[in-house]
Design an enzyme around this catalytic site. Structure first.
Site, PDB file in Angstrom:
ATOM      1  N   LEU A   1      64.651 123.172  11.260  1.00  0.00           N
ATOM      2  CA  LEU A   1      64.982 122.488  12.510  1.00  0.00           C
ATOM      3  C   LEU A   1      65.758 121.210  12.280  1.00  0.00           C
ATOM      4  O   LEU A   1      66.584 120.815  13.087  1.00  0.00           O
ATOM      5  CB  LEU A   1      63.701 122.153  13.289  1.00  0.00           C
ATOM      6  CG  LEU A   1      62.899 123.322  13.836  1.00  0.00           C
ATOM      7  CD1 LEU A   1      61.606 122.828  14.460  1.00  0.00           C
ATOM      8  CD2 LEU A   1      63.711 124.080  14.875  1.00  0.00           C
TER       9      LEU A   1
ATOM     10  N   GLU B   1      66.410 117.565   9.356  1.00  0.00           N
ATOM     11  CA  GLU B   1      66.113 116.865   8.118  1.00  0.00           C
ATOM     12  C   GLU B   1      65.997 115.369   8.404  1.00  0.00           C
ATOM     13  O   GLU B   1      66.872 114.783   9.049  1.00  0.00           O
ATOM     14  CB  GLU B   1      67.244 117.117   7.119  1.00  0.00           C
ATOM     15  CG  GLU B   1      66.845 116.784   5.718  1.00  0.00           C
ATOM     16  CD  GLU B   1      67.296 117.866   4.728  1.00  0.00           C
ATOM     17  OE1 GLU B   1      68.015 118.790   5.138  1.00  0.00           O
ATOM     18  OE2 GLU B   1      66.929 117.734   3.557  1.00  0.00           O
ATOM     19  N   GLY B   2      64.924 114.785   7.961  1.00  0.00           N
ATOM     20  CA  GLY B   2      64.729 113.349   8.178  1.00  0.00           C
ATOM     21  C   GLY B   2      64.824 112.598   6.871  1.00  0.00           C
ATOM     22  O   GLY B   2      65.173 113.176   5.835  1.00  0.00           O
TER      23      GLY B   2
ATOM     24  N   LYS C   1      56.368 119.979   8.890  1.00  0.00           N
ATOM     25  CA  LYS C   1      57.104 118.847   8.337  1.00  0.00           C
ATOM     26  C   LYS C   1      56.811 118.793   6.845  1.00  0.00           C
ATOM     27  O   LYS C   1      55.707 118.406   6.436  1.00  0.00           O
ATOM     28  CB  LYS C   1      56.646 117.567   9.031  1.00  0.00           C
ATOM     29  CG  LYS C   1      57.403 116.321   8.656  1.00  0.00           C
ATOM     30  CD  LYS C   1      57.004 115.196   9.602  1.00  0.00           C
ATOM     31  CE  LYS C   1      57.802 113.929   9.319  1.00  0.00           C
ATOM     32  NZ  LYS C   1      57.518 112.888  10.312  1.00  0.00           N
TER      33      LYS C   1
ATOM     34  N   ASP D   1      59.790 102.534  15.491  1.00  0.00           N
ATOM     35  CA  ASP D   1      60.969 103.351  15.197  1.00  0.00           C
ATOM     36  C   ASP D   1      61.347 104.195  16.411  1.00  0.00           C
ATOM     37  O   ASP D   1      61.610 105.381  16.299  1.00  0.00           O
ATOM     38  CB  ASP D   1      60.696 104.237  13.972  1.00  0.00           C
ATOM     39  CG  ASP D   1      61.979 104.840  13.414  1.00  0.00           C
ATOM     40  OD1 ASP D   1      63.068 104.315  13.727  1.00  0.00           O
ATOM     41  OD2 ASP D   1      61.893 105.835  12.672  1.00  0.00           O
TER      42      ASP D   1
ATOM     43  N   ALA E   1      61.497 113.806   5.038  1.00  0.00           N
ATOM     44  CA  ALA E   1      60.912 115.131   5.225  1.00  0.00           C
ATOM     45  C   ALA E   1      61.930 116.102   5.814  1.00  0.00           C
ATOM     46  O   ALA E   1      62.960 115.697   6.347  1.00  0.00           O
ATOM     47  CB  ALA E   1      59.719 115.038   6.164  1.00  0.00           C
TER      48      ALA E   1
ATOM     49  N   VAL F   1      62.008 119.420   8.478  1.00  0.00           N
ATOM     50  CA  VAL F   1      61.148 120.032   9.485  1.00  0.00           C
ATOM     51  C   VAL F   1      61.566 121.480   9.723  1.00  0.00           C
ATOM     52  O   VAL F   1      62.756 121.776   9.884  1.00  0.00           O
ATOM     53  CB  VAL F   1      61.194 119.240  10.809  1.00  0.00           C
ATOM     54  CG1 VAL F   1      60.231 119.850  11.823  1.00  0.00           C
ATOM     55  CG2 VAL F   1      60.839 117.783  10.573  1.00  0.00           C
TER      56      VAL F   1
END
Lengths: 366, 353
Positions: A66, A68-69, A89, A181, A72, A74
């Site tokens: 789904l 990319e952070g 995650k 955030d 992490a 997802v």
């Protein structure tokens, strides 16, 4: 059950190498949200196994990536235990540092938070090599939603989202947690129009009076002026500013203060609207670490409705709310009040002297 | 910090209620039986020693006292839920502190695990600490946020200041924040005492505060009953805790013969704290008269700073003595305490004359 069906159908599509993109409709036309009880499809048993446990990777099926952070990736997934759709995650582990502090904060904070407007953490899969958080699956987020509906959202939807955002914030602030955030990417939107705060990786508990925090929080666009100036003793006002920026962005369809390069440009954008602060309007501002008045063009405060045209087309109370959320100077008297969000029958009452915010709408239609 | 108005007092009441609920949900401590943690070979002296060590580390790493208290909470919860071997005690302890730091400290304050392990002087590898991290997170189900005694000190302090505004003027020369600092140190000392560790943080904090109030004001009892009611603590429990805390502080005094003159040798201090940048030679002082700190607080109300410094010096002595005692069988009672082998928490009984 419906979730299971949907996911499995998608999984089959994937196996058949067919791309299938689920578009999102405007929230108002979602009548098909009530599902009749149908008999189980014949492939049901292939997904549901007995003896599956929480906390193990085999209990979940990975469907698609789904996003990319920073720390992490997802994935969309499905729980083989109960057939629910989940968001997996997968946290990158640094071999030398163990579990990242962001993951520890996120999980242990969410353990204590249960609210309709906070994303739900279902399960944690922790092995030597990997760490995965299993969240409830929420279809989209506000950033995607705004991309799909460019030019600003319908004012009714803005009301519904703002109400939920402030209710969620009110809840976490009551629990003495700062999110730190806030941005559209971190506000999940379900197909029913529910909004859920997510990504508590930078959040922290503020039980300690007088403790100072990092000023390197919040994505630049949503960072309040006092933090941009280097303040480290911020409080709930930090999240309220972010909510104000998101409010404007939902109405305008574009970020309120899209700074490009650095802190100074960001401040310039803000002060072009609010006016450059002086010792009179903000006692103590000249003492702030990053305050260099010679760097800024002199600006007078502008009317919000002149800057953000959409506000001019809506009742005055909309502009009032924006003004309460986006305040240039932090209040110096008693510590800021935890924003309180009470559903009121009259939308958005103007408030005089606090940063307390009232919610715009009383109920979500539908 | 000033609290005023009805809204603020309501906010404090909510804060307290919330903290009490958190404590109630997660509070757990190891049970001691026959001088050992039930089901393990960890003696009460090893336990006390490791808590003092955590306090030292927390100072060394420049963490907030809150972080140290949270580390002790994590350690206690783990010791209460697993059978730990004495050889892993330090590993559990430092990992608890690292976890507390990851929760509580800002990113830029936390050094790397490897660095923290090296500076702590414990002989555990990064891999061992990370393995322990996984075990602790698993055993405690990732549920680390809780309210510690230090949090309650802050809340009760705010309640006293807002509910009884006449009090701060009584101790005019003393700033309220200094009181919090003193109480914070006292909590840290109490946490190392295994008997006092059996009390909840809220009870311990209230006991320490009301003992101080008793010394400051004649009408302390009304404040006491007010706080007791707000904190929903059983009065019998609190009175028991107060008595133990009082005796514990007294026993710290009795650890030194009265009226002796103590000289801390600079060489000792420097040697003992070579790795501590915050402990300069400025701390080396000679103390006249007995270290009867409680009375000093009462006698010279203006000497808050002096008391603090005094306390630091005291902590110093205390830690050094402990370092000597590491690994001892820990059977020393008060008799030994007189000769210098000071146990951090002598048995709570009247001193031998």
């Amino acid at each position: 059950m419906q979730n299971l069906r949907q996911a499995a159908t998608e999984a089959f599509h994937r196996l058949g190498l067919k791309q299938r993109h689920l578009g999102y409709e405007e929230l108002s036309d979602l009548e098909d949200s009530s599902y009749p009880n149908e008999p189980q499809p014949h492939w049901f048993h292939t997904l549901q196994k007995t003896g599956l446990q929480f906390g193990t990777a085999t209990s979940y099926l990975n469907l698609e990536k789904l996003g990319e952070g920073a720390y992490a990736t997802v994935y969309k997934g499905i729980s083989r235990i109960n057939g629910h759709l989940v968001a997996l995650k997968v946290i990158r582990m640094k071999t030398e540092e163990g579990v990242p502090f962001t993951a520890i904060r996120e999980a242990s904070l969410l353990k204590g938070l249960k609210h309709a407007n906070i994303v739900l953490l279902h399960d944690i899969i922790h092995t030597r090599e990997s760490l995965t958080f299993v969240f409830e699956y929420v279809q989209t987020d506000l950033a995607q939603y705004m991309t799909q509906h460019p030019g600003g959202l319908h004012s009714h939807n803005v009301r519904i989202f703002m109400f939920q955002l402030l209710r969620g914030l009110s809840y976490i602030h009551r629990n003495r947690i700062l999110h730190r955030d806030l941005k559209p990417q971190n506000l999940l939107i379900s197909y029913l129009g529910e909004l859920k705060l997510a990504d508590f990786g930078l959040a922290r508990s503020q039980s300690i009076p007088g403790q100072t925090y990092s000023s390197e929080v919040v994505t630049l666009w949503y960072r309040p002026p006092d933090v941009l100036l280097g303040s480290t003793d911020y409080s709930t006002a930090l999240d309220i500013w972010g909510a104000g920026c998101i409010f404007i962005e939902m109405l305008q369809g574009a970020p309120a203060f899209p700074g490009v390069t650095d802190v100074f440009e960001q401040l310039q954008k803000i002060w072009a609207v609010l006016g450059v602060p002086t010792e009179e309007t903000w006692p103590g501002v000249s003492e702030m670490p990053n305050f260099k008045p010679e760097w800024f063009l002199p600006c007078e405060p502008q009317l919000f409705r002149n800057v953000w045209k959409r506000l001019g087309q809506l009742p005055y109370k909309t502009e009032d709310l924006a003004q309460q959320l986006l305040r240039g100077a932090p209040e110096t008297e008693s510590p800021r009040r935890t924003p309180c969000c009470t559903p009121t029958s009259t939308p958005c009452r103007p408030r005089s002297c606090t940063c307390e915010t009232r919610c715009q709408c009383s109920r979500c239609p539908g | 910090m000033k609290y005023h108005g009805l809204a603020e007092s309501q906010r404090l009441a909510d804060l307290l209620e919330d903290a009490l609920a958190k404590e109630k949900r997660l509070w757990k401590v190891p049970v001691f039986k026959n001088g050992q943690i039930l089901g393990t070979d960890i003696s009460q002296f090893q336990y006390q020693e490791v808590i003092l060590w955590l306090g030292k580390l927390s100072k060394l790493f420049r963490f907030y006292p809150e972080t140290c208290a949270l580390g002790v909470c994590i350690l206690n919860r783990l010791l209460a839920s697993v059978k730990a071997q004495p050889k892993y005690l330090r590993c559990i302890a430092i990992t608890s502190l690292i976890l507390a730091a990851k929760v509580n400290e800002e990113d830029e304050v936390i050094a790397s695990v490897k660095d923290l392990a090296a500076r702590s002087g414990c002989n555990f590898s990064t891999a061992e600490i990370l393995r322990m991290e996984r075990i602790i997170l698993d055993k405690l189900r990732w549920d680390l946020y809780t309210a510690t005694a230090i949090d309650f000190i802050h809340i009760f302090h705010a309640l006293v200041m807002s509910g009884h505004p006449h009090l701060p003027q009584r101790c005019a020369q003393k700033k309220p924040c200094l009181q919090v600092a003193l109480w914070t140190r006292q909590v840290q000392h109490c946490m190392a005492c295994h008997q006092l560790s059996q009390f909840k943080g809220s009870t311990l904090a209230l006991a320490i505060i009301t003992l101080e109030l008793e010394r400051l004001t004649p009408d302390w009892f009304s404040v006491f009953t007010d706080l007791l009611k707000k904190a929903q603590i059983a009065s019998a429990e609190l009175i028991r805790c107060r008595e133990m805390v009082d005796e514990f502080f007294d026993s710290l005094e009795f650890a030194f013969p009265p009226n002796a003159v103590y000289i801390l040798h600079a060489a000792n201090i420097v040697g003992g704290h070579a790795g501590r940048p915050d402990q300069g030679p400025g701390k080396t002082r000679a103390w006249g008269a007995g270290p009867r700190w409680a009375r000093r607080v009462r006698a010279n109300g203006g000497g808050a700073e002096e008391v603090d410094e005094f306390y630091d010096g005291f902590g110093c002595l205390y830690n050094e003595e402990m370092a000597v005692e590491v690994g001892g069988d820990g059977t020393g009672g008060l008799g030994e305490a007189y000769q210098g082998g000071v146990s951090p928490c002598p048995p709570l009984q009247p001193p031998v004359s």
